[in-house]
Enzyme design. Sequence first.
Site, short mmCIF file in Angstrom:
data_model
loop_
_atom_site.label_atom_id
_atom_site.label_comp_id
_atom_site.label_asym_id
_atom_site.label_seq_id
_atom_site.Cartn_x
_atom_site.Cartn_y
_atom_site.Cartn_z
N GLN A 17 27.86 13.25 49.21
CA GLN A 17 26.84 13.11 50.29
C GLN A 17 27.27 12.24 51.38
O GLN A 17 26.67 12.51 52.35
CB GLN A 17 25.46 12.67 49.45
CG GLN A 17 24.92 13.85 48.45
CD GLN A 17 23.62 13.52 47.77
OE1 GLN A 17 23.78 12.76 46.64
NE2 GLN A 17 22.52 13.49 48.54
N ASN A 155 25.28 11.60 36.37
CA ASN A 155 23.92 11.44 37.29
C ASN A 155 23.18 12.57 36.82
O ASN A 155 23.40 13.79 37.04
CB ASN A 155 24.36 11.63 38.71
CG ASN A 155 23.10 11.48 39.51
OD1 ASN A 155 22.62 10.31 39.47
ND2 ASN A 155 22.59 12.47 40.31
N GLU A 156 21.74 12.32 36.56
CA GLU A 156 20.82 13.17 36.20
C GLU A 156 21.48 14.21 35.14
O GLU A 156 21.28 15.29 35.59
CB GLU A 156 20.13 13.78 37.55
CG GLU A 156 19.61 12.98 38.29
CD GLU A 156 18.62 13.18 39.55
OE1 GLU A 156 18.93 14.38 39.97
OE2 GLU A 156 17.77 12.56 40.03
C1 BGC Z 1 19.87 12.93 43.53
C2 BGC Z 1 20.60 12.58 44.99
C3 BGC Z 1 19.65 13.22 45.90
C4 BGC Z 1 18.30 12.55 45.85
C5 BGC Z 1 17.21 12.92 46.76
C6 BGC Z 1 18.75 12.63 43.37
O1 BGC Z 1 17.91 13.83 42.31
O2 BGC Z 1 20.68 12.15 42.60
O3 BGC Z 1 21.83 13.08 44.98
O4 BGC Z 1 19.94 13.16 47.32
O5 BGC Z 1 17.71 12.93 44.29
O6 BGC Z 1 16.85 14.40 46.69
#
Ligand code: BGC
Length: 426
Positions: A17, A155-156
């Site tokens: 990002q 992540n997530e």
């Molecule tokens: C993610 C980010 C994303 C953010 C805002 C999160 O789910 O880890 O990468 O930019 O949300 O939508």
Amino acid sequence: MAFPEGFLWGAATAAHQVEGNNVASDFWALEHASGSSFAEPSGDACDHYRLFRQDIALLAELGFNSYRFSIEWARVEPEDGTFSQAAIEHYRDVLQACHDHSLTPVVTLHHFSSPRWLMELGGWEYEKTPARFAAYCGKVMSELGPLIPYVCTINEANIGPLIRDVLTATSQGGRDASGAPVGVTDGAAEDGENDRDALSPVEAVPTDRDWPKIFLFTFSEQGVSIVQRAHTAARQAIRDASPSTRVGLTLALQDIQPVPGGEKQAERTWAQTFEDFLPAMDGDDFLGVQSYTRSLVGPDGPLPAPDGAETTQMGYEFYPQALENVLRRAATAGMPLLVTEHGIGTADDSRRIEFIRQGLAGLERVLADGVDVRGYLHWSALDNYEWMLGYRPTFGLITVDRTTQRRTPKASARYLGALAQRNPPA
Ligand code: BGC
């Protein structure tokens, strides 16, 4: 405010990002594919790969003591089994810059993007992906482990089940893992408006089962199990290479609130996005909690924001109370928590300040009740590339002029930085 000793105050980014030109990644390939559902390609992003020193110095100057960023697998291993020492040295420099500025690094080893070659092998539905991921993690940690006090493997990790939930909802559309209504592509939702078009049925997420098995679209049982196994395999590789690094994963945790009749569905969603991950997390040192909004759930799945509710650029409800609620529920995991993301896409920075103020007030109440929360890392440090939505949503504490790459801290950056200064670690 009563924040514990060593509390981490900071902001977060993810490689794809912000770094720019992540050309060996699956996302880059999808952004440039014909008929791509991405609003625009990531391009140079915030040129953070080149400008990281200045960004880290700015975070320190603002008053923070921590920085969460991700190491990009597609850079470290651009071809299957071929590691780039130059990329590893780059991340060594990033880590060293954090330490030079007294910022505790919180490193994520996988933040949505993967190498393009992995997609070609079958991506996050491929049986050998856990072993491939663990090998990459082991390599990074054997090289850089002593510089990394906290590492998030994935992540997530629960984003697949969350997106599946949205796709199977037959009613008015739904939200992605961060609470975003999936399919918001037209810029229709603006701050302060409850735009129902923004909550129309899923458009941007492909339902075609032949879609490449990238991490975000790993919906199948097999895919979810592969993600979980990738985490446990990575944790072992990390422990072997760097025993003193604290290891965890992050989960997108929605503040799930059933409307009458939605109780069973709400329980199912919580089970699929939280409880099902507990076995894989057994043995972790912490859990990264990511909170953006609440999710009202009816019998068929997620519902739109209530009529008249204030909404964000993502189309979902402004609901900073969610952080307190999810921290309380996440505490049942029985391990220290770290807020690895909490943020808002808005052009009105005063609403970001209010979002932070209310979120932190909830966090304080949770701490006062004895829940072990180790830090608050705001999403995001910089206005950056919001995946399929491109550069339209602005989540940053710091504005980025993408022509000049000039950074300008917003009032919210100064607000949060001042709070960090007033509550220094003992
Ligand atoms: C993610 C980010 C994303 C953010 C805002 C999160 O789910 O880890 O990468 O930019 O949300 O939508």
